[in-house]
Design an enzyme around this catalytic site. Structure first.
Site, mmCIF file in Angstrom:
data_model
loop_
_atom_site.group_PDB
_atom_site.id
_atom_site.type_symbol
_atom_site.label_atom_id
_atom_site.label_comp_id
_atom_site.label_asym_id
_atom_site.label_seq_id
_atom_site.Cartn_x
_atom_site.Cartn_y
_atom_site.Cartn_z
ATOM 1 C CB THR A 178 -0.872 0.327 1.213
ATOM 2 O OG1 THR A 178 0.298 -0.013 2.983
ATOM 3 C CG2 THR A 178 -1.695 -1.175 1.598
ATOM 4 C CG ASN A 179 4.590 4.186 -0.655
ATOM 5 O OD1 ASN A 179 5.700 3.463 0.378
ATOM 6 N ND2 ASN A 179 4.147 5.149 -0.973
ATOM 7 C CD1 TRP A 180 -2.463 3.850 5.106
ATOM 8 C CD2 TRP A 180 -0.970 3.061 6.910
ATOM 9 N NE1 TRP A 180 -2.672 4.540 6.361
ATOM 10 C CE2 TRP A 180 -2.673 4.297 7.692
ATOM 11 C CE3 TRP A 180 0.268 2.657 7.462
ATOM 12 C CZ2 TRP A 180 -2.177 4.510 8.926
ATOM 13 C CZ3 TRP A 180 0.006 2.796 9.011
ATOM 14 C CH2 TRP A 180 -1.095 4.433 9.291
#
Length: 288
Positions: A238-240
């Site tokens: 997600t690259n959250w």
């Protein structure tokens, strides 16, 4: 202050059982940023509890947390986040030539399964340490997550091909100057994958796309080329919490982003990309 509340419709794509998010960062209070790196993300601090709300919304069941640049080479925050999440989590740390065997073993025991090379501004460990980090990672069965300006990948091909560890070309390769799906850079990626130790991560397409949202057509084209070559060496994240976003207006919609990126992966390949490839690479138990 950035509003990270979940908004909009839930994603149209349903994640398979055991889905793994292989790229995110989390932060707990009490771990300040260190010299050489960026500050901690804007308030509210993106904690493991906040991540779990997002993960439930998207259908994520397991996660690999990557050491944030803010903490540079101090992995204490990472280890604390992995501990809080328990068996669902693994970690990718920042190590270098000075990391001792005792430290490597302690991190391994704590659920750390990888090391990060970040050869971009703010990164704690760059390509100059690649071979030293690789040797330590290989000794403990860790993977490497390698991030640099992929536009220069041909200059680094020989070093990357010689790595002992299994390794990940991070963030869609980060081809900042742009590449064609049939160009020499993507041909190089395919050669590295065919070498048997390289994985390709789908995460943070907005960080290197020259065409931009909502379709990120340039990243879509190279992703389809890599997935079409082999879906056995592709993972997703997600690259959250999207640390480059500085305002609520530019903060990505996680559900919409999931639908866009996973839409580049044929439906029949999604269980590999979302579950089994990550199980193999990061040591999660099989859900099948």
């Amino acid at each position: 202050m950035i509003d990270r509340k979940l908004t909009g419709a839930k994603p149209a794509i349903t994640l398979p059982k055991g889905a793994v998010d292989t790229q995110c960062h989390m932060y707990l209070s009490g771990y300040p940023s260190l010299p050489g790196g960026p500050p901690n993300p804007a308030d509210p601090l993106p904690t493991p509890d906040m991540y779990l709300r997002m993960a439930e919304w998207l259908g994520i069941e397991r996660v690999v947390i990557t050491q944030g640049n803010a903490q540079q080479g101090d992995n204490s925050n990472l280890i604390a986040c992995v501990k809080q999440l328990g068996e669902m989590a693994r970690g990718v740390a920042a190590i270098d030539a000075s990391t001792t065997d005792a430290e490597m073993q302690a991190m391994t025991d704590a659920g750390i399964v990888g090391a990060r090379i970040m050869d971009l501004p703010g990164g704690a460990v760059g390509l100059d340490a690649l071979e030293a980090v690789d040797a330590k990672a290989a000794a403990y069965g860790w993977a490497l997550a390698v991030q640099f300006d992929g536009s220069d990948i041909l200059d680094h091909e020989a070093r990357l091909a010689a790595l002992q560890s299994r390794w990940i070309l991070d963030h869609h390769g980060k081809f900042f100057r742009g590449v064609a799906p049939d160009g020499p850079e993507i041909a190089c990626v395919k050669r590295l994958i065919d070498g048997g130790k390289c994985w390709y991560k789908l995460a943070g397409c907005y960080e290197s796309s020259l065409t931009g949202a909502p379709d990120f057509s340039d990243i879509a084209a190279i992703t389809r080329a890599v997935v079409g070559h082999t879906s056995d060496r592709v993972i997703w994240g997600t690259n959250w919490p999207h640390n480059l976003a500085k305002t609520t207006a530019e903060y990505p919609d996680d559900g919409a982003l999931l639908d866009v990126v996973l839409g580049w992966v044929p439906e029949q390949d999604r269980t590999k990309v979302l579950v089994t490839n990550a199980e193999d690479l990061f040591g999660f138990a099989s859900v099948n």
